[in-house]
Design an enzyme around this catalytic site. Structure first.
Site, PDB file in Angstrom:
ATOM      1  N   GLU A  89       0.836  -1.193   0.000  1.00 39.05           N
ATOM      2  CA  GLU A  89       0.000   0.000   0.000  1.00 39.05           C
ATOM      3  C   GLU A  89       0.875   1.248   0.000  1.00 39.05           C
ATOM      4  O   GLU A  89       1.848   1.340   0.748  1.00 39.05           O
ATOM      5  CB  GLU A  89      -0.883  -0.034   1.248  1.00 39.05           C
ATOM      6  CG  GLU A  89      -1.739   1.193   1.467  1.00 39.05           C
ATOM      7  CD  GLU A  89      -2.461   1.156   2.798  1.00 39.05           C
ATOM      8  OE1 GLU A  89      -3.250   2.081   3.057  1.00 39.05           O
ATOM      9  OE2 GLU A  89      -2.237   0.202   3.584  1.00 39.05           O
ATOM     10  N   ASP A  91       6.914  -2.146   6.162  1.00 40.76           N
ATOM     11  CA  ASP A  91       8.014  -3.122   6.082  1.00 40.76           C
ATOM     12  C   ASP A  91       7.918  -4.246   7.098  1.00 40.76           C
ATOM     13  O   ASP A  91       8.929  -4.736   7.597  1.00 40.76           O
ATOM     14  CB  ASP A  91       9.370  -2.421   6.217  1.00 40.76           C
ATOM     15  CG  ASP A  91       9.819  -1.833   4.893  1.00 40.76           C
ATOM     16  OD1 ASP A  91       9.034  -1.886   3.943  1.00 40.76           O
ATOM     17  OD2 ASP A  91      10.948  -1.322   4.819  1.00 40.76           O
ATOM     18  N   ASP A 131      12.233  -4.585  13.068  1.00 37.40           N
ATOM     19  CA  ASP A 131      12.994  -3.392  12.674  1.00 37.40           C
ATOM     20  C   ASP A 131      12.149  -2.134  12.887  1.00 37.40           C
ATOM     21  O   ASP A 131      12.061  -1.279  12.016  1.00 37.40           O
ATOM     22  CB  ASP A 131      13.427  -3.499  11.217  1.00 37.40           C
ATOM     23  CG  ASP A 131      14.561  -2.528  10.871  1.00 37.40           C
ATOM     24  OD1 ASP A 131      15.224  -2.025  11.808  1.00 37.40           O
ATOM     25  OD2 ASP A 131      14.770  -2.258   9.675  1.00 37.40           O
TER      26      ASP A 131
END
Length: 387
Positions: A98, A161, A143
């Site tokens: 997206e 991510d 992360d």
């Protein structure tokens, strides 16, 4: 293929590169089938073939690639960027995500940054809700850092991510996906990390939002020194770095930064509830010899001070899209935002916002303009209220 302008038989038209890392590039692209903008993450598998052991690592990454895609696709959350598609063409694997029109959180934090408590608490709660939705689907981010949190046009936080850090981790012994300033101690020891590792990283991000710096830094960017701090050093207490942070919020951040995972809060939703509870009180306005007046109307008919701040932030952004920064309507709206911020429980943030608008007004109108003097007078009152 790395120079190709299209993927998937022309479905995805790559428009411009948004960023590049050691093992991946991100492009803004157009999905011709769905007629929508998307973000395409290109994982450059060919970059791993620079040594004798890279072929085996590439095979590992390809095997993990499909598994991680399936995990990421399970996440359903308004606070996580959705994964739409994935594919591989030769040495070019890619994810289609997206597209979030906004700026990453690292544009808002850093030395000298002015983040108000309403901003910090709203974004932190939204990050927590996104993490909770992912953890419920048994997906760990690995992360969490400002660069992987995007603030969209409505002023809301979205995580991007998910899962990609684990794909990159397979290429290095201690984790290529990790960013040292936000990495949990157990990950520094080579462990893969759990949802509690994400919460430690969240604590690092919240610490930086509140103080302008992550809890552990090195003047020369020495990763070994930073890792040692994560493993052995206690962060400086938040209350000593920034005044006016509610004790509940300060204690929460410090508990997120516990070295042992078992000593941290155990679920992101519990963290979100604590953050909400830390700002439920509404302090009295600072005393003044005159009534505080604001030239702009309230942004929304709501009794929640945090909602009023959010609505006013949107109003300021809207006015800036229509007028120059020195337009009286923009300046008036910024005054109102500062006052609402103080009313929402952040006198230090109100003082900072008044100082910023005072500096700008001095540049716009001259140092002795009434708006400048008004801004600094209000700044002084909110500083006194935070003492």
């Amino acid at each position: 293929m790395s120079n190709a302008r299209v993927l998937a038989d022309g479905r995805y038209q790559l428009d411009r590169k948004l960023g590049s890392g050691g093992m991946a590039d991100v492009w803004l692209a157009h999905d011709n089938k769905m007629n929508r903008p998307v973000a395409v993450k290109l994982l450059a598998l060919d970059r791993m073939r620079g040594s004798r052991r890279r072929d085996a690592l590439t095979e590992q990454m390809q095997a993990r690639y499909e598994k991680e895609w399936q995990s990421m696709a399970r996440i359903s959350s308004p606070y996580v960027a959705a994964i739409h598609d994935r594919g591989q063409e030769g040495d070019q694997a890619y994810f289609v995500m997206e597209w979030i029109d906004g700026r990453s959180l690292d544009h808002y934090v850093g030395p000298g940054s002015v983040l108000t408590l309403p901003q910090v608490t709203r974004w932190s709660v939204q990050i927590c809700e996104g993490l909770a939705d992912a953890h419920d689907a048994d997906v760990v981010h690995r992360d969490i850092k400002p660069a992987n949190i995007v603030i969209n046009g409505n002023g809301n936080a979205r995580i991007v991510d998910f899962g990609l850090a684990r794909l990159l981790d397979v290429t290095e012994t201690h984790g290529a996906g990790a960013t040292w300033r936000y990495i949990a101690p157990e990950r520094c020891n080579g462990e893969p990390g759990t949802h509690l590792s994400d919460l430690y990283s969240l604590g690092c991000v919240m610490y930086e939002m509140l103080t302008g710096n992550p809890p552990f830094t090195s003047r020369h960017g020495d990763s070994v020194a930073i890792v040692t701090m994560h493993l052995r050093q206690r962060p400086v207490d938040l209350g000593r770095v920034r005044r006016g942070v509610p004790a509940v919020l300060s204690d929460l951040v410090m508990s997120l930064l516990a070295k042992e995972p078992a000593q941290r809060p155990q679920h992101a939703r519990a963290v979100a509830r604590t953050i909400r509870g830390s700002v439920e009180h509404r302090p009295e306005r600072p005393a003044s010899g005159t009534e505080v007046t604001t030239p702009s109307a309230l942004p929304a008919a709501t009794s929640d001070p945090m909602d009023r701040v959010h609505s006013q932030e949107q109003r300021v952004r809207g006015l800036l899209s229509e007028h120059t920064a020195d337009h009286p309507a923009v300046v008036d709206a910024r005054f109102e935002l500062a006052e609402l911020t103080g009313d929402a429980g952040d006198p230090r943030g109100a003082a900072d916002l008044y100082e910023a608008v005072g500096v700008d007004c001095a540049e716009f109108y001259g140092p002795y303009h009434p708006r400048v003097l008004d801004a600094y007078e209000r700044m002084a009152r909110w500083i006194a209220a935070s003492s």
